[in-house]
Enzyme design. Sequence first.
Site, short mmCIF file in Angstrom:
data_model
loop_
_atom_site.label_atom_id
_atom_site.label_comp_id
_atom_site.label_asym_id
_atom_site.label_seq_id
_atom_site.Cartn_x
_atom_site.Cartn_y
_atom_site.Cartn_z
N GLY A 54 49.20 6.48 -7.17
CA GLY A 54 50.37 7.03 -6.52
C GLY A 54 49.99 7.33 -5.07
NE ARG A 90 45.58 0.62 -6.06
CZ ARG A 90 46.57 1.19 -6.75
NH1 ARG A 90 46.46 2.44 -7.16
NH2 ARG A 90 47.67 0.53 -7.05
CG ASP A 244 52.87 2.38 -3.46
OD1 ASP A 244 53.83 2.11 -4.20
OD2 ASP A 244 51.87 3.01 -3.83
CE LYS A 255 52.63 -0.10 -9.46
NZ LYS A 255 51.30 -0.70 -9.18
O1 MRU Z 1 49.79 1.38 -8.57
P1 MRU Z 1 50.24 2.80 -8.50
O2 MRU Z 1 50.38 3.47 -9.83
O3 MRU Z 1 49.43 3.60 -7.52
O4 MRU Z 1 51.70 2.68 -7.89
C1 MRU Z 1 52.48 3.82 -7.69
C2 MRU Z 1 53.85 3.51 -7.23
O5 MRU Z 1 54.24 2.40 -7.03
C3 MRU Z 1 54.68 4.68 -6.92
O6 MRU Z 1 56.01 4.46 -7.22
C4 MRU Z 1 54.49 4.97 -5.42
O7 MRU Z 1 53.12 5.16 -5.13
C5 MRU Z 1 55.17 6.12 -4.98
S1 MRU Z 1 54.33 7.53 -5.53
C6 MRU Z 1 55.12 8.90 -5.01
#
Ligand code: MRU
Length: 366
Positions: A54, A90, A244, A255
Amino acid sequence: MKINGKAYRTIWLAPDGWSVEIIDQTRLPHELAMVPLKSAGDAARAILTMQVRGAPLIGATAAYGMAMAIREDASDEAIDRAITHLAKQRPTAINLHWALEEMRRAVQNLPRGERVAAAYRRAAEICDEDVETCRRIGEHGLQIIEEIAAKKKPGERVEVLTHCNAGWLACVDWGTATSPIYQAHDAGIPVHVWVDETRPRNQGASLTAYELGGHGVPHTIIVDNAGGHLMQHGDVDMVIVGTDRVAANGDVANKIGTYLKALAAKDNDVPFYVALPHSTIDWAVNAGADIPIEERSSDEILKMPGRLPDGSVVTVEIAAPGSPAGNPAFDVTPARLVTGFITERGVCPASHEGLLSLYPERRRSK
Ligand code: MRU
């Protein structure tokens, strides 16, 4: 927010005053386990393996990773090395780079002897600011939910669909997409959430459902492909997702699968909102096409963890043996499909001008 009645954040300073502890999100929903992070290397690994994930939480973890790196070696060279290492774990969430630059700014002009204390101070502030930012995102999003509720018959629920986990587990507390939902629920507005399971890692089924359940918010897990059908049948009043990285033109990386939800929402006149803190806006990237999209291991598609009736957690293969799999972890939703951004400063159109109306300090003087 609470788990079994006890309030948690997703990351906190350990009693020793220098290491941190996190909730290991790879073990949820089957086990609530805390994991200590005792070095920048530990923080980097936790980000890479998605023990923390996240966008805002990735940033917060990196901030404490930097504090621990500086505690070990406060030289400029060591700080550069730690930033480079943490930054590459990431690629899509811009909050990671934002937090690392905040940490650099907090210490770079200080004598070495003052850097450790300053770094821990700034990391703690980044966490506290995230909590307050998400709380305010919730206040602004609550107004939208109130408007929808006002048009409903008494007792009718506001139906919200969300994708992935943009909840408190993705942040330090409250969440981005979920903060308006929690605040509406707490204000007594009947709200129900359609939770996309969010293949391949199932952050919706395992994390969003877990935290909504923990707070008592009515919700239903659906497969990722069900959203369009529900929207066609009038079962969704609004979509709220997190992000993100938002490009300066308002394009939204989130996502994988978010784009398909936005298309279905547009086709069915369902408002599609993106909730975000300022730290998720990448003013240096003009359009979504320039946002790097993380490609993750095919194992996430070909294998699936789950709990057996005896309580043990195992991973099983679920695909035709030998078939390859492709795993882009994020997609880009064009700004034209987004009804509005819900930020800590208010709600704005998903456009460059819309963002500048809330963040005028970013307007370049001509
Ligand atoms: O791969 P992740 O679990 O880190 O992806 C998270 C997401 O896509 C969330 O929707 C995004 O980070 C927003 S979090 C407030």
